[in-house]
Scaffold this motif. Structure first.
Motif, PDB file in Angstrom:
ATOM      1  N   SER A   1       2.297   5.786  15.578  1.00  0.00           N
ATOM      2  CA  SER A   1       3.292   4.925  14.944  1.00  0.00           C
ATOM      3  C   SER A   1       3.193   3.490  15.455  1.00  0.00           C
ATOM      4  CB  SER A   1       4.702   5.474  15.194  1.00  0.00           C
ATOM      5  OG  SER A   1       5.016   5.481  16.569  1.00  0.00           O
ATOM      6  N   LEU A   2       2.800   3.313  16.706  1.00  0.00           N
ATOM      7  CA  LEU A   2       2.660   1.962  17.248  1.00  0.00           C
ATOM      8  C   LEU A   2       1.524   1.214  16.553  1.00  0.00           C
ATOM      9  CD1 LEU A   2       4.073   0.233  19.372  1.00  0.00           C
ATOM     10  CD2 LEU A   2       2.342   0.946  21.012  1.00  0.00           C
ATOM     11  N   PHE A   3       0.419   1.903  16.305  1.00  0.00           N
ATOM     12  CA  PHE A   3      -0.697   1.296  15.586  1.00  0.00           C
ATOM     13  C   PHE A   3      -0.233   0.823  14.208  1.00  0.00           C
ATOM     14  CE2 PHE A   3      -4.186   1.609  12.557  1.00  0.00           C
ATOM     15  CZ  PHE A   3      -5.206   0.913  13.196  1.00  0.00           C
ATOM     16  N   LYS A   4       0.528   1.650  13.538  1.00  0.00           N
ATOM     17  CA  LYS A   4       0.996   1.322  12.193  1.00  0.00           C
ATOM     18  C   LYS A   4       1.897   0.083  12.210  1.00  0.00           C
ATOM     19  CE  LYS A   4       3.359   3.383   8.214  1.00  0.00           C
ATOM     20  NZ  LYS A   4       4.025   4.605   7.680  1.00  0.00           N
ATOM     21  N   GLN A   5       2.790   0.013  13.191  1.00  0.00           N
ATOM     22  CA  GLN A   5       3.704  -1.127  13.271  1.00  0.00           C
ATOM     23  C   GLN A   5       2.948  -2.429  13.545  1.00  0.00           C
ATOM     24  OE1 GLN A   5       7.563  -0.288  15.517  1.00  0.00           O
ATOM     25  NE2 GLN A   5       6.391   1.568  15.986  1.00  0.00           N
ATOM     26  N   VAL A   6       1.946  -2.369  14.407  1.00  0.00           N
ATOM     27  CA  VAL A   6       1.159  -3.575  14.691  1.00  0.00           C
ATOM     28  C   VAL A   6       0.350  -3.982  13.468  1.00  0.00           C
ATOM     29  CG1 VAL A   6      -0.724  -4.505  16.094  1.00  0.00           C
ATOM     30  CG2 VAL A   6       1.079  -3.145  17.174  1.00  0.00           C
ATOM     31  N   GLN A   7      -0.244  -3.009  12.794  1.00  0.00           N
ATOM     32  CA  GLN A   7      -1.038  -3.311  11.600  1.00  0.00           C
ATOM     33  C   GLN A   7      -0.183  -3.941  10.506  1.00  0.00           C
ATOM     34  OE1 GLN A   7      -4.242  -3.195  12.890  1.00  0.00           O
ATOM     35  NE2 GLN A   7      -4.801  -2.429  10.870  1.00  0.00           N
ATOM     36  N   GLN A   8       1.058  -3.513  10.422  1.00  0.00           N
ATOM     37  CA  GLN A   8       1.956  -4.054   9.396  1.00  0.00           C
ATOM     38  C   GLN A   8       2.530  -5.417   9.784  1.00  0.00           C
ATOM     39  OE1 GLN A   8       4.811  -0.864   9.084  1.00  0.00           O
ATOM     40  NE2 GLN A   8       3.628   0.230   7.520  1.00  0.00           N
ATOM     41  N   GLY A   9       2.280  -5.845  11.017  1.00  0.00           N
ATOM     42  CA  GLY A   9       2.727  -7.150  11.460  1.00  0.00           C
ATOM     43  C   GLY A   9       4.128  -7.192  12.019  1.00  0.00           C
ATOM     44  N   SER A  10       4.756  -6.036  12.182  1.00  0.00           N
ATOM     45  CA  SER A  10       6.130  -6.033  12.692  1.00  0.00           C
ATOM     46  C   SER A  10       6.193  -6.125  14.210  1.00  0.00           C
ATOM     47  CB  SER A  10       6.860  -4.763  12.228  1.00  0.00           C
ATOM     48  OG  SER A  10       6.171  -3.599  12.661  1.00  0.00           O
ATOM     49  N   LEU A  11       5.061  -5.900  14.899  1.00  0.00           N
ATOM     50  CA  LEU A  11       5.016  -6.012  16.356  1.00  0.00           C
ATOM     51  C   LEU A  11       3.857  -6.932  16.749  1.00  0.00           C
ATOM     52  CD1 LEU A  11       5.601  -2.348  17.591  1.00  0.00           C
ATOM     53  CD2 LEU A  11       7.188  -4.273  17.774  1.00  0.00           C
ATOM     54  N   PRO A  12       4.134  -7.994  17.514  1.00  0.00           N
ATOM     55  CA  PRO A  12       3.064  -8.908  17.922  1.00  0.00           C
ATOM     56  C   PRO A  12       2.404  -8.434  19.219  1.00  0.00           C
ATOM     57  CG  PRO A  12       5.178  -9.794  18.591  1.00  0.00           C
ATOM     58  CD  PRO A  12       5.470  -8.474  17.933  1.00  0.00           C
ATOM     59  N   MET A  13       1.100  -8.286  19.209  1.00  0.00           N
ATOM     60  CA  MET A  13       0.370  -7.915  20.420  1.00  0.00           C
ATOM     61  C   MET A  13       0.009  -9.171  21.214  1.00  0.00           C
ATOM     62  SD  MET A  13       0.045  -4.665  20.706  1.00  0.00           S
ATOM     63  CE  MET A  13      -1.323  -4.461  21.842  1.00  0.00           C
ATOM     64  N   PRO A  14       0.040  -9.112  22.532  1.00  0.00           N
ATOM     65  CA  PRO A  14      -0.382 -10.271  23.333  1.00  0.00           C
ATOM     66  C   PRO A  14      -1.865 -10.555  23.136  1.00  0.00           C
ATOM     67  CG  PRO A  14      -0.020  -8.344  24.731  1.00  0.00           C
ATOM     68  CD  PRO A  14       0.467  -7.982  23.366  1.00  0.00           C
ATOM     69  N   LYS A  15      -2.244 -11.822  23.269  1.00  0.00           N
ATOM     70  CA  LYS A  15      -3.654 -12.180  23.116  1.00  0.00           C
ATOM     71  C   LYS A  15      -4.475 -11.581  24.261  1.00  0.00           C
ATOM     72  CE  LYS A  15      -2.691 -16.511  20.691  1.00  0.00           C
ATOM     73  NZ  LYS A  15      -2.853 -17.988  20.702  1.00  0.00           N
ATOM     74  N   GLN A  16      -5.763 -11.428  23.996  1.00  0.00           N
ATOM     75  CA  GLN A  16      -6.626 -10.756  24.956  1.00  0.00           C
ATOM     76  C   GLN A  16      -6.680 -11.497  26.291  1.00  0.00           C
ATOM     77  OE1 GLN A  16      -7.830  -7.684  24.552  1.00  0.00           O
ATOM     78  NE2 GLN A  16      -8.413  -7.866  26.710  1.00  0.00           N
ATOM     79  N   GLU A  17      -6.659 -12.824  26.249  1.00  0.00           N
ATOM     80  CA  GLU A  17      -6.691 -13.572  27.513  1.00  0.00           C
ATOM     81  C   GLU A  17      -5.401 -13.361  28.315  1.00  0.00           C
ATOM     82  OE1 GLU A  17      -6.011 -16.673  24.163  1.00  0.00           O
ATOM     83  OE2 GLU A  17      -7.182 -14.836  24.500  1.00  0.00           O
ATOM     84  N   VAL A  18      -4.287 -13.129  27.617  1.00  0.00           N
ATOM     85  CA  VAL A  18      -3.020 -12.838  28.310  1.00  0.00           C
ATOM     86  C   VAL A  18      -3.092 -11.461  28.961  1.00  0.00           C
ATOM     87  CG1 VAL A  18      -0.544 -12.470  27.997  1.00  0.00           C
ATOM     88  CG2 VAL A  18      -1.691 -14.342  26.782  1.00  0.00           C
ATOM     89  N   VAL A  19      -3.666 -10.491  28.247  1.00  0.00           N
ATOM     90  CA  VAL A  19      -3.821  -9.137  28.798  1.00  0.00           C
ATOM     91  C   VAL A  19      -4.740  -9.174  30.022  1.00  0.00           C
ATOM     92  CG1 VAL A  19      -4.652  -6.802  28.330  1.00  0.00           C
ATOM     93  CG2 VAL A  19      -3.393  -8.049  26.563  1.00  0.00           C
ATOM     94  N   ALA A  20      -5.811  -9.958  29.935  1.00  0.00           N
ATOM     95  CA  ALA A  20      -6.718 -10.083  31.076  1.00  0.00           C
ATOM     96  C   ALA A  20      -6.002 -10.684  32.281  1.00  0.00           C
ATOM     97  CB  ALA A  20      -7.919 -10.949  30.688  1.00  0.00           C
ATOM     98  N   GLU A  21      -5.110 -11.643  32.025  1.00  0.00           N
ATOM     99  CA  GLU A  21      -4.347 -12.244  33.120  1.00  0.00           C
ATOM    100  C   GLU A  21      -3.377 -11.231  33.734  1.00  0.00           C
ATOM    101  OE1 GLU A  21      -1.479 -16.127  34.018  1.00  0.00           O
ATOM    102  OE2 GLU A  21      -2.447 -15.912  32.047  1.00  0.00           O
ATOM    103  N   MET A  22      -2.802 -10.377  32.905  1.00  0.00           N
ATOM    104  CA  MET A  22      -1.936  -9.308  33.422  1.00  0.00           C
ATOM    105  C   MET A  22      -2.709  -8.419  34.396  1.00  0.00           C
ATOM    106  SD  MET A  22       0.131  -7.980  30.055  1.00  0.00           S
ATOM    107  CE  MET A  22       1.110  -9.082  29.034  1.00  0.00           C
ATOM    108  N   TYR A  23      -3.898  -8.040  33.994  1.00  0.00           N
ATOM    109  CA  TYR A  23      -4.725  -7.152  34.819  1.00  0.00           C
ATOM    110  C   TYR A  23      -5.090  -7.829  36.139  1.00  0.00           C
ATOM    111  CZ  TYR A  23      -8.705  -4.108  36.040  1.00  0.00           C
ATOM    112  OH  TYR A  23      -9.582  -3.266  36.671  1.00  0.00           O
ATOM    113  N   GLU A  24      -5.517  -9.088  36.061  1.00  0.00           N
ATOM    114  CA  GLU A  24      -5.914  -9.801  37.279  1.00  0.00           C
ATOM    115  C   GLU A  24      -4.725 -10.004  38.215  1.00  0.00           C
ATOM    116  OE1 GLU A  24      -8.811 -10.774  38.653  1.00  0.00           O
ATOM    117  OE2 GLU A  24      -9.625  -9.517  37.069  1.00  0.00           O
ATOM    118  N   SER A  25      -3.568 -10.328  37.665  1.00  0.00           N
ATOM    119  CA  SER A  25      -2.399 -10.525  38.525  1.00  0.00           C
ATOM    120  C   SER A  25      -2.007  -9.214  39.196  1.00  0.00           C
ATOM    121  CB  SER A  25      -1.226 -11.073  37.704  1.00  0.00           C
ATOM    122  OG  SER A  25      -0.778 -10.136  36.743  1.00  0.00           O
TER     123      SER A  25
END
Length: 440
Positions: free
Chosen positions: A236-260
């Motif tokens: 269901s999460l995939f469907k919500q993101v595909q429909q545009g109702s949930l914004p995913m963080p950009k890849q560089e933001v996710v990479a910063e999360m991992y590094e922090s």
């Protein structure tokens, strides 16, 4: 009176003969081949049932309708017997109950499976026995029951300490419930309680992620697993993101999360011993290490995976095995055949080496020369990668190390492993083709 050390001629002859016999026996012992190590494997047990399906999860799990736990327990023990005997494994190095939600199983079921395993192969008293638990199915008395059944390590699916994020993920526990379960688990399994967290959620920021992790680090035990959210088709999460109702963080933001997160964990004494896993005070998971080191493992239960040699059939090559997914169908097959293996794939030596490479480089130790030689007796790491310009370039960039210890990623390279593996797998396949071509 005779001088000290003096012996009569007969006594001197007897002493000399004893020396000769001792030397002969020593020589014979030295010429004997070393005693073979017992064949061993890790064991994974899949409990396929959950109270509800989380919005991000596409694992093989089912919401039970009139669950017959006695039948499931009987089939788990029968399949364990069958596959352990098929593999001719003499020692089970560790057991991991995963799922699904195995904390929904009764402690009696867990104990019965472990008793069966110990009858089929040696299961050391101090072998690591892990059970995954969700906070809502792991109250204090139930956790105590699992410990009495033989479990000595717990992995708690906390996932987040933010209630809004937990609702987004479809979890049926609150942050307070998660922390309560963690507190009870630490009392019963001190130093052996692991927690799982997910990052890269829709709407999540670096600061909100770091704040939640900082709170957890003040309360957690000695093992933490961090997993980046992966959007899986059919959820269901995939469907919500595909429909545009949930914004995913950009890849560089996710990479910063991992590094922090890596830096925060390092600062409080955790060692990143694998891409997603961190431990302090020596609390590494021996079961998961067996996967990453390319060891044999047997999977039982619906949808479980395994990697082992079916020696009882006279085979010498490792097989990849997948058990039937749907629980009722799996149980019918177990009752009819003793096991529910749906798919068997014989692995070539190259395929085994590819797995050793991909999994081994996930760890901070990487792949030692001695470990590689267990799988490739005639082709060393130097043979495979030593002359590659692409590998040399990765070394020059400070991402990879190939030296007398073996092949491993640097701290920086571990965070970029997926991109490094493309180069390394291509090099492995090319080197293998060159070395094994006819006439070479």
């Amino acid at each position: 009176m005779a001088a000290p050390g003096w012996r009569r001629p007969r006594a001197r002859l007897a002493a000399a003969l004893r020396c000769v016999r001792a030397a002969r026996n020593w020589k014979h012992r030295a010429q004997r081949p070393p005693r073979a190590e017992p064949v061993q494997a890790a064991l994974y047990v899949h409990w396929p049932y959950c109270q509800k399906r989380c919005s991000y999860c596409n694992f093989n799990k089912y919401i039970p309708r009139g669950l017959d736990e006695e039948s499931m327990r009987s089939c788990l023990t029968r399949e364990a017997q069958t596959l352990i005997r098929l593999s001719r494994v003499q020692r089970i190095s560790s057991v991991f109950f995963g799922g699904g939600t195995p904390s929904l199983a009764s402690p009696f079921t867990i104990a019965t499976v472990l008793e069966t395993v110990s009858r089929c192969a040696h299961l050391a008293a101090d072998a690591e026995i892990t059970l995954e638990a969700n906070p809502t199915s792991a109250g204090a008395s139930r956790l105590a029951g699992f410990r009495a059944s033989g479990v000595n390590r717990l992995s708690i699916g906390i996932q987040s300490l933010d209630n809004a994020e937990l609702r987004l993920l479809g979890r049926n526990h609150t942050a307070a419930e998660a922390l309560g379960t963690l507190e009870e688990a630490k009392k019963l399994f001190p130093g052996r309680t692991s927690v799982d967290l997910i990052f890269g959620l829709p709407g999540q920021s670096v600061s909100s992620w770091a704040g939640g992790l900082e709170e957890l680090l003040q309360l957690c035990d000695d093992h933490v697993s961090l997993y980046q959210l992966t959007l899986e088709r059919g959820t269901s999460l995939f469907k919500q993101v595909q429909q545009g109702s949930l914004p995913m963080p950009k890849q560089e933001v996710v990479a910063e999360m991992y590094e922090s997160a890596r830096e925060m964990l390092r600062d409080v004494g955790f060692r990143q011993y694998e891409v997603s896993n961190f431990a302090r005070n020596g609390a590494l998971s021996t079961h998961n290490l067996s996967y990453w080191q390319g060891s044999q493992y047997i999977g039982i239960g619906p949808g479980a995976h395994g990697r082992f040699v079916p020696r009882a059939h006279g085979e010498s090559l490792r097989e990849a095995r997948i058990q039937t997914l749907e629980p009722d169908s799996w149980m019918k097959e177990v009752l009819a055949c003793g096991h529910g293996t749906r798919k068997r794939t014989v692995l070539s030596q190259l395929e085994v080496l590819e797995e050793v490479l991909v999994l081994g480089l996930r760890t901070d130790i990487g792949i030692t020369h001695q470990h590689w030689e267990q799988f490739a007796t005639s082709l060393s790491l130097w043979d495979m990668f030593g002359s590659s310009e692409e590998v040399k370039e990765l070394e020059d960039q400070g991402l990879l190390l190939l030296d007398n210890r073996g092949l491993r990623c640097s701290w920086k390279g571990l965070a970029l492993l997926d991109s490094l593996l493309l180069t390394l797998l291509n090099q492995l396949q090319q080197s293998w083709a060159d070395r094994t071509a006819p006439g070479t």
